[in-house]
Design a protein around this motif. Structure first.
Motif, PDB file in Angstrom:
ATOM      1  N   LYS A 106       0.839  -1.211   0.000  1.00  0.00           N
ATOM      2  CA  LYS A 106       0.000   0.000   0.000  1.00  0.00           C
ATOM      3  C   LYS A 106       0.871   1.258   0.000  1.00  0.00           C
ATOM      4  O   LYS A 106       0.543   2.250  -0.639  1.00  0.00           O
ATOM      5  N   THR A 107       1.964   1.193   0.729  1.00  0.00           N
ATOM      6  CA  THR A 107       2.877   2.337   0.806  1.00  0.00           C
ATOM      7  C   THR A 107       3.491   2.629  -0.551  1.00  0.00           C
ATOM      8  O   THR A 107       3.532   3.780  -0.988  1.00  0.00           O
ATOM      9  N   VAL A 108       3.949   1.590  -1.234  1.00  0.00           N
ATOM     10  CA  VAL A 108       4.582   1.765  -2.534  1.00  0.00           C
ATOM     11  C   VAL A 108       3.570   2.262  -3.565  1.00  0.00           C
ATOM     12  O   VAL A 108       3.868   3.161  -4.360  1.00  0.00           O
ATOM     13  N   ASP A 109       2.348   1.730  -3.524  1.00  0.00           N
ATOM     14  CA  ASP A 109       1.305   2.185  -4.447  1.00  0.00           C
ATOM     15  C   ASP A 109       0.945   3.646  -4.205  1.00  0.00           C
ATOM     16  O   ASP A 109       0.737   4.418  -5.143  1.00  0.00           O
ATOM     17  N   ALA A 110       0.868   4.044  -2.936  1.00  0.00           N
ATOM     18  CA  ALA A 110       0.534   5.434  -2.610  1.00  0.00           C
ATOM     19  C   ALA A 110       1.639   6.380  -3.060  1.00  0.00           C
ATOM     20  O   ALA A 110       1.358   7.494  -3.522  1.00  0.00           O
ATOM     21  N   LEU A 111       2.889   5.937  -2.949  1.00  0.00           N
ATOM     22  CA  LEU A 111       4.003   6.788  -3.388  1.00  0.00           C
ATOM     23  C   LEU A 111       4.040   6.930  -4.904  1.00  0.00           C
ATOM     24  O   LEU A 111       4.429   7.965  -5.433  1.00  0.00           O
ATOM     25  N   MET A 112       3.645   5.879  -5.628  1.00  0.00           N
ATOM     26  CA  MET A 112       3.636   5.944  -7.092  1.00  0.00           C
ATOM     27  C   MET A 112       2.558   6.896  -7.606  1.00  0.00           C
ATOM     28  O   MET A 112       2.737   7.540  -8.631  1.00  0.00           O
ATOM     29  N   LYS A 113       1.454   7.000  -6.886  1.00  0.00           N
ATOM     30  CA  LYS A 113       0.337   7.854  -7.314  1.00  0.00           C
ATOM     31  C   LYS A 113       0.494   9.300  -6.858  1.00  0.00           C
ATOM     32  O   LYS A 113      -0.304  10.150  -7.224  1.00  0.00           O
ATOM     33  N   LEU A 114       1.509   9.580  -6.089  1.00  0.00           N
ATOM     34  CA  LEU A 114       1.696  10.904  -5.496  1.00  0.00           C
ATOM     35  C   LEU A 114       2.132  11.920  -6.546  1.00  0.00           C
ATOM     36  O   LEU A 114       3.005  11.650  -7.367  1.00  0.00           O
ATOM     37  N   ASN A 115       1.510  13.104  -6.528  1.00  0.00           N
ATOM     38  CA  ASN A 115       1.901  14.201  -7.422  1.00  0.00           C
ATOM     39  C   ASN A 115       2.896  15.098  -6.701  1.00  0.00           C
ATOM     40  O   ASN A 115       2.589  15.654  -5.651  1.00  0.00           O
ATOM     41  N   ILE A 116       4.072  15.240  -7.300  1.00  0.00           N
ATOM     42  CA  ILE A 116       5.125  16.070  -6.723  1.00  0.00           C
ATOM     43  C   ILE A 116       5.396  17.214  -7.681  1.00  0.00           C
ATOM     44  O   ILE A 116       5.418  17.007  -8.897  1.00  0.00           O
TER      45      ILE A 116
END
Length: 105
Positions: free
Chosen positions: A85-95
């Motif tokens: 879940k952590t890795v998926d959330a980081l991939m979807k994050l807009n920076i």
């Protein structure tokens, strides 16, 4: 001999603007807090400065010079015990653009 597995993800952020760095760090921390991972950081690294000296008029006055400076701000965030879940959330994050990200597992 027992082998130790290191479940750690290291995120290294670099940018030329300090405000962008704090905004992106806060976004990453808020997303990771929603999952069950353990966060260590953000750790501020020393600011790297590059100073360039340029002659104002190359043919006449060598005494007249200008100095320009570029600063690179860096922070490191360590994530221990990351889940899928952590890795998926980081991939979807807009920076924001202008922030360089390096991820090491």
């Amino acid at each position: 001999m027992a082998q130790m597995t290191h479940n750690r993800v290291r995120i290294k952020l670099k940018t030329y603007e300090n405000k962008l760095l704090t905004v992106s760090c806060n976004n990453i921390i808020n997303t990771i807090n929603k999952t069950e991972a353990v966060i260590f950081g953000p750790i501020s690294m020393p600011t790297r400065r590059k100073i360039y000296c340029v002659l104002r008029s190359p043919h006449v006055d060598k005494d007249s010079r200008e100095h320009f400076e570029i600063r690179v701000y860096t922070k490191i965030i360590d994530i221990y015990k990351p889940s899928s879940k952590t890795v998926d959330a980081l991939m979807k994050l807009n920076i924001p653009s202008g922030v360089d990200i390096e991820v090491k597992i």
